[in-house]
Design a protein around this motif. Sequence first.
Motif, PDB file in Angstrom:
ATOM      1  N   GLU A  47     -12.865  41.581  -1.314  1.00 22.50           N
ATOM      2  CA  GLU A  47     -11.112  40.686  -0.750  1.00 22.50           C
ATOM      3  C   GLU A  47      -9.866  39.737  -2.167  1.00 22.50           C
ATOM      4  N   VAL A  48     -11.495  39.424  -2.810  1.00 20.48           N
ATOM      5  CA  VAL A  48     -10.952  38.015  -3.814  1.00 20.48           C
ATOM      6  C   VAL A  48     -10.636  39.310  -5.149  1.00 20.48           C
ATOM      7  N   ALA A  49     -11.025  39.955  -5.342  1.00 20.96           N
ATOM      8  CA  ALA A  49     -10.616  41.344  -6.640  1.00 20.96           C
ATOM      9  C   ALA A  49      -9.325  41.439  -6.187  1.00 20.96           C
ATOM     10  N   ARG A  50      -8.886  41.716  -4.702  1.00 23.19           N
ATOM     11  CA  ARG A  50      -7.699  42.183  -4.652  1.00 23.19           C
ATOM     12  C   ARG A  50      -6.638  40.984  -4.714  1.00 23.19           C
ATOM     13  N   MET A  51      -6.979  39.959  -4.172  1.00 19.86           N
ATOM     14  CA  MET A  51      -5.824  38.832  -4.528  1.00 19.86           C
ATOM     15  C   MET A  51      -5.856  38.679  -5.687  1.00 19.86           C
ATOM     16  N   LEU A  52      -6.554  38.463  -6.861  1.00 20.82           N
ATOM     17  CA  LEU A  52      -6.593  38.127  -8.231  1.00 20.82           C
ATOM     18  C   LEU A  52      -5.652  39.436  -8.570  1.00 20.82           C
ATOM     19  N   ARG A  53      -6.135  40.381  -8.292  1.00 18.53           N
ATOM     20  CA  ARG A  53      -4.731  41.335  -8.722  1.00 18.53           C
ATOM     21  C   ARG A  53      -3.345  41.358  -8.727  1.00 18.53           C
ATOM     22  N   ASP A  54      -3.639  41.021  -7.370  1.00 19.53           N
ATOM     23  CA  ASP A  54      -2.417  40.379  -6.769  1.00 19.53           C
ATOM     24  C   ASP A  54      -1.497  38.634  -7.526  1.00 19.53           C
ATOM     25  N   HIS A  55      -2.184  38.532  -8.777  1.00 21.82           N
ATOM     26  CA  HIS A  55      -1.881  37.112  -9.178  1.00 21.82           C
ATOM     27  C   HIS A  55      -1.867  35.858  -8.630  1.00 21.82           C
ATOM     28  N   GLN A  56      -2.785  36.354  -7.434  1.00 21.43           N
ATOM     29  CA  GLN A  56      -2.691  34.729  -6.877  1.00 21.43           C
ATOM     30  C   GLN A  56      -3.794  33.696  -7.439  1.00 21.43           C
ATOM     31  N   THR A  57      -3.613  32.574  -6.838  1.00 20.39           N
ATOM     32  CA  THR A  57      -4.144  31.312  -8.042  1.00 20.39           C
ATOM     33  C   THR A  57      -5.696  31.475  -6.663  1.00 20.39           C
ATOM     34  N   TYR A  58      -5.958  30.127  -8.042  1.00 20.34           N
ATOM     35  CA  TYR A  58      -7.848  30.661  -7.258  1.00 20.34           C
ATOM     36  C   TYR A  58      -7.499  30.050  -6.017  1.00 20.34           C
ATOM     37  N   LEU A  59      -6.505  28.459  -5.889  1.00 16.53           N
ATOM     38  CA  LEU A  59      -6.803  27.678  -4.728  1.00 16.53           C
ATOM     39  C   LEU A  59      -6.332  28.697  -3.761  1.00 16.53           C
ATOM     40  N   ASP A  60      -5.233  29.717  -3.169  1.00 13.44           N
ATOM     41  CA  ASP A  60      -4.571  29.919  -2.617  1.00 13.44           C
ATOM     42  C   ASP A  60      -6.169  31.001  -1.970  1.00 13.44           C
ATOM     43  N   ILE A  61      -6.826  31.784  -3.310  1.00 15.85           N
ATOM     44  CA  ILE A  61      -7.651  32.688  -2.716  1.00 15.85           C
ATOM     45  C   ILE A  61      -8.975  32.322  -2.234  1.00 15.85           C
ATOM     46  N   ALA A  62      -9.116  30.739  -2.825  1.00 13.13           N
ATOM     47  CA  ALA A  62     -10.226  29.737  -1.260  1.00 13.13           C
ATOM     48  C   ALA A  62     -10.487  29.806  -0.520  1.00 13.13           C
ATOM     49  N   GLU A  63      -9.276  29.362  -0.400  1.00 16.25           N
ATOM     50  CA  GLU A  63      -8.417  28.452   0.738  1.00 16.25           C
ATOM     51  C   GLU A  63      -8.712  30.181   1.310  1.00 16.25           C
ATOM     52  N   LYS A  64      -7.693  31.664   1.503  1.00 18.45           N
ATOM     53  CA  LYS A  64      -7.626  32.306   2.384  1.00 18.45           C
ATOM     54  C   LYS A  64      -8.525  32.921   2.586  1.00 18.45           C
ATOM     55  N   THR A  65      -9.981  33.119   1.523  1.00 15.64           N
ATOM     56  CA  THR A  65     -11.276  33.554   2.279  1.00 15.64           C
ATOM     57  C   THR A  65     -12.618  32.406   1.809  1.00 15.64           C
ATOM     58  N   VAL A  89     -11.155  51.203  -7.552  1.00 16.74           N
ATOM     59  CA  VAL A  89     -11.478  51.942  -6.270  1.00 16.74           C
ATOM     60  C   VAL A  89      -9.940  50.947  -6.022  1.00 16.74           C
ATOM     61  N   LEU A  90      -9.488  50.149  -6.199  1.00 19.42           N
ATOM     62  CA  LEU A  90      -7.822  49.513  -5.886  1.00 19.42           C
ATOM     63  C   LEU A  90      -7.439  49.783  -6.150  1.00 19.42           C
ATOM     64  N   SER A  91      -6.688  50.383  -7.046  1.00 20.49           N
ATOM     65  CA  SER A  91      -6.372  51.335  -7.705  1.00 20.49           C
ATOM     66  C   SER A  91      -6.251  52.754  -6.738  1.00 20.49           C
ATOM     67  N   ARG A  92      -7.178  53.211  -6.484  1.00 15.38           N
ATOM     68  CA  ARG A  92      -6.679  54.359  -5.717  1.00 15.38           C
ATOM     69  C   ARG A  92      -6.550  54.050  -4.204  1.00 15.38           C
ATOM     70  N   LEU A  93      -7.090  52.609  -3.530  1.00 21.03           N
ATOM     71  CA  LEU A  93      -6.492  52.364  -2.067  1.00 21.03           C
ATOM     72  C   LEU A  93      -5.503  52.193  -2.018  1.00 21.03           C
ATOM     73  N   ASP A  94      -4.153  51.632  -3.571  1.00 24.11           N
ATOM     74  CA  ASP A  94      -3.008  51.554  -3.287  1.00 24.11           C
ATOM     75  C   ASP A  94      -2.401  52.276  -3.404  1.00 24.11           C
TER      76      ASP A  94
END
Length: 96
Positions: A47-65, A89-94
């Motif tokens: 989930e962190v990888a997915r969020m990083l790939r979507d350019h979310q911030t470390y703070l948002d990722i830490a809070e959400k996950t 994997v993420l490209s295939r899921l997209d």
Amino acid sequence: MSKRIQTGAIDDLFDAILSLQNKEECYQFFEDICTINELQAISQRFEVARMLRDHQTYLDIAEKTGASTATISRVSRALNYGFDGYDLVLSRLDKQ
């Protein structure tokens, strides 16, 4: 392929995973082979990888996950300098 981790035992494990035919079989196998904490840690990193790939911030990722900044940094390093497994994997899921 990474030669760093390749062993006969890991090849056998990957063959076993590739033999799974649906999500229910995945649940059955992974609940037997992993602890709940191991599964949660793996799914959290994904989930962190997915969020990083979507350019979310470390703070948002830490809070959400609930992931630590060390975990987020480790996943980021894998995305940027790893073997492109997350991207594969993420490209295939997209596309689904």
